[in-house]
Enzyme design. Structure first.
Site, PDB file in Angstrom:
ATOM      1  N   LYS A 111      37.442  43.282  45.444  1.00 48.83           N
ATOM      2  CA  LYS A 111      38.553  43.361  45.098  1.00 48.83           C
ATOM      3  C   LYS A 111      39.446  44.899  45.683  1.00 48.83           C
ATOM      4  O   LYS A 111      40.411  44.986  45.967  1.00 48.83           O
ATOM      5  CB  LYS A 111      38.922  43.348  43.502  1.00 48.83           C
ATOM      6  CG  LYS A 111      38.163  42.350  43.118  1.00 48.83           C
ATOM      7  CD  LYS A 111      38.855  41.370  42.079  1.00 48.83           C
ATOM      8  CE  LYS A 111      38.621  39.926  42.348  1.00 48.83           C
ATOM      9  NZ  LYS A 111      38.053  39.318  41.005  1.00 48.83           N
ATOM     10  N   LYS A 194      34.355  31.773  48.782  1.00 48.32           N
ATOM     11  CA  LYS A 194      34.183  31.360  47.406  1.00 48.32           C
ATOM     12  C   LYS A 194      35.573  30.477  46.849  1.00 48.32           C
ATOM     13  O   LYS A 194      36.379  30.985  47.209  1.00 48.32           O
ATOM     14  CB  LYS A 194      33.877  32.235  46.159  1.00 48.32           C
ATOM     15  CG  LYS A 194      33.429  31.769  45.193  1.00 48.32           C
ATOM     16  CD  LYS A 194      33.241  33.069  44.113  1.00 48.32           C
ATOM     17  CE  LYS A 194      34.409  33.585  43.680  1.00 48.32           C
ATOM     18  NZ  LYS A 194      34.280  34.793  42.495  1.00 48.32           N
ATOM     19  N   LYS A 197      40.442  30.549  42.810  1.00 46.41           N
ATOM     20  CA  LYS A 197      41.858  30.724  42.120  1.00 46.41           C
ATOM     21  C   LYS A 197      43.030  31.391  42.828  1.00 46.41           C
ATOM     22  O   LYS A 197      43.884  31.508  42.385  1.00 46.41           O
ATOM     23  CB  LYS A 197      41.763  31.472  40.723  1.00 46.41           C
ATOM     24  CG  LYS A 197      40.757  31.169  39.500  1.00 46.41           C
ATOM     25  CD  LYS A 197      40.826  32.147  38.403  1.00 46.41           C
ATOM     26  CE  LYS A 197      39.848  31.718  37.149  1.00 46.41           C
ATOM     27  NZ  LYS A 197      39.810  32.858  36.455  1.00 46.41           N
TER      28      LYS A 197
HETATM   29  P1  AMP Z   1      36.010  34.019  36.430  1.00 42.15           P
HETATM   30  O1  AMP Z   1      37.232  32.849  37.012  1.00 42.15           O
HETATM   31  O2  AMP Z   1      35.880  34.801  37.548  1.00 42.15           O
HETATM   32  O3  AMP Z   1      36.270  34.450  35.017  1.00 42.15           O
HETATM   33  O4  AMP Z   1      34.696  33.147  36.461  1.00 42.15           O
HETATM   34  C1  AMP Z   1      34.421  32.284  35.206  1.00 42.15           C
HETATM   35  C2  AMP Z   1      33.175  31.795  35.344  1.00 42.15           C
HETATM   36  O5  AMP Z   1      33.239  30.886  36.807  1.00 42.15           O
HETATM   37  C3  AMP Z   1      31.956  32.722  35.861  1.00 42.15           C
HETATM   38  O6  AMP Z   1      30.608  32.383  35.192  1.00 42.15           O
HETATM   39  C4  AMP Z   1      31.821  32.452  37.202  1.00 42.15           C
HETATM   40  O7  AMP Z   1      30.489  32.605  38.003  1.00 42.15           O
HETATM   41  C5  AMP Z   1      32.086  31.068  37.476  1.00 42.15           C
HETATM   42  N1  AMP Z   1      32.752  30.676  38.846  1.00 42.15           N
HETATM   43  C6  AMP Z   1      33.742  31.280  39.344  1.00 42.15           C
HETATM   44  N2  AMP Z   1      34.082  30.533  40.751  1.00 42.15           N
HETATM   45  C7  AMP Z   1      33.073  29.686  40.819  1.00 42.15           C
HETATM   46  C8  AMP Z   1      32.664  29.151  42.018  1.00 42.15           C
HETATM   47  N3  AMP Z   1      33.458  29.042  43.061  1.00 42.15           N
HETATM   48  N4  AMP Z   1      31.626  28.464  41.875  1.00 42.15           N
HETATM   49  C9  AMP Z   1      30.831  28.646  40.970  1.00 42.15           C
HETATM   50  N5  AMP Z   1      31.222  29.263  39.795  1.00 42.15           N
HETATM   51  C10 AMP Z   1      32.447  29.927  39.712  1.00 42.15           C
END
Ligand code: AMP
Ligand code: TRP
Length: 327
Positions: A111, A194, A197
């Site tokens: 980031k 990855k 979002k």
């Molecule tokens: P975040 O959106 O960063 O708050 O992520 C929330 C949860 O989703 C965390 O446990 C991340 O590790 C999981 N996560 C986010 N993006 C991915 C992805 N592309 N594949 C698998 N898990 C994900």
């Protein structure tokens, strides 16, 4: 009973990656464990976000939690900001994680590398301290996360060792639990990145209309050759689609590859699209009903009350251990 804790940041539209890597697994813990699932809204402030969007995203995640099958009578669901103990423990623990190790965190490096130094907030740098506070407040044993978050849980473990060596057995040692299949779902437009979002073409959002979901999968980047085989290095696009399919079918990727022997890419994509739609469509309907009926409100209020009781106990223990005068 083991304690299980996890959270998601309300920073953007939830993706299929969030669903597969985290969200859909949470409910599996609630029968046999004491489960805490929260909305990491303070973490969402670590990058600039519009207040209205933050509020809406928080409601979305709460509604998605309930739609995923989390039962508020079994799982404590709450907003991080509604339990002030998170911020209070953060204020103490920030003294036990060091600049050098925070600077080495992959998420921070990713980031921060895209920003000017003057624009990087202290909260982004100190992100893992707050995350450690979230985990440690509830004496969590298990932290289900996607693979991108396991480094933060490892750092939390270092912190526990360091803190306990100094003050005695105060903090509980947590462990990350990363799924064997689907720990890192990749972007459909660039399968070396990855799903995260931020890419409207490569990300499937949980709120996308089904026609859009189908279109995104049908136009996913694939690889040379024509056989559907699992090989993340040579065939990252096909392997990602196989992983998505396997996760949603609850089977191993190798087994999923067997299902598609002899398939052409087009027919394979169609089958993946159908699978994703069959899961997302009812999930989306249920989410909409919960959101329209504001069913999340009571769950969040009661959740915060319960969470607070447990969090306060740990916080008091830590305050006393470090020498704060608790009267
Ligand atoms: P975040 O959106 O960063 O708050 O992520 C929330 C949860 O989703 C965390 O446990 C991340 O590790 C999981 N996560 C986010 N993006 C991915 C992805 N592309 N594949 C698998 N898990 C994900
Ligand atoms: N950092 C996590 C993410 O981006 C969200 C989160 C915050 C979290 N606190 C947590 C996850 C505690 C597990 C446990 O995905």
């Amino acid at each position: 009973m083991a304690r299980v804790l996890s959270g998601i940041k309300p920073t953007g539209k939830l993706t299929l990656g969030n669903y597969i890597g985290a969200l859909r697994r949470f409910k599996d813990y609630q029968e046999a464990n004491e489960t805490f699932i929260f909305i990491a809204d303070l973490h969402a402030l670590t990058l600039p976000i519009d207040p209205k969007e933050l509020r809406e995203n928080s409601i979305d995640i709460a509604s998605f939690y309930l739609a995923s099958g989390l039962d508020p009578h079994k799982t404590t669901i709450f907003l991080q900001s509604a339990v002030s103990e998170h911020a209070e423990l953060n204020a103490i623990l920030q003294n036990y994680l060091y600049m050098g190790e925070l600077r080495r965190m992959t998420q921070f490096k990713d980031k921060a590398s895209k920003m000017k130094d003057e624009a990087i907030g202290l909260g982004l740098f100190a992100y893992p301290v707050l995350m450690s506070s979230d985990i440690l407040l509830y004496d969590s044993d298990i932290v289900p996360v996607g693979v991108d978050q396991s480094q933060h849980v490892e750092l939390t473990r270092d912190l526990v060792r360091r803190f306990n060596a100094r003050y005695g057995e105060i903090l509980k040692m947590p462990k990350a639990e990363v799924p064997t299949t689907g720990a890192k779902i990749m972007s459909l437009s660039d399968p070396t990145k990855k799903m995260s979002k931020s890419d409207p073409k490569g990300d499937i959002f949980l709120k996308d209309p089904m026609s859009v979901v189908k279109k995104k999968i049908m136009s996913a980047v694939t690889d040379c050759g024509s056989e559907v085989t699992y090989d993340p290095v040579e065939k990252p696009g096909i392997s990602n689609l196989l992983t998505i399919y396997a996760s949603l079918e609850d089977i191993d990727v190798k087994e999923a590859a067997k299902v598609f022997v002899g398939y052409r890419y087009g027919d394979f994509k169609k089958a993946v699209a159908e699978k994703v739609v069959s899961v997302l469509e009812p999930f989306q309907q249920s989410y909409q009903e919960i959101k329209d009926g504001r069913l999340y409100e009571e769950a969040l209020k009661e959740g915060a009350e319960h969470a607070k009781k447990i969090a306060r106990k740990t916080l008091t223990k830590v305050q006393k251990a470090v020498g704060l005068l608790v009267l």
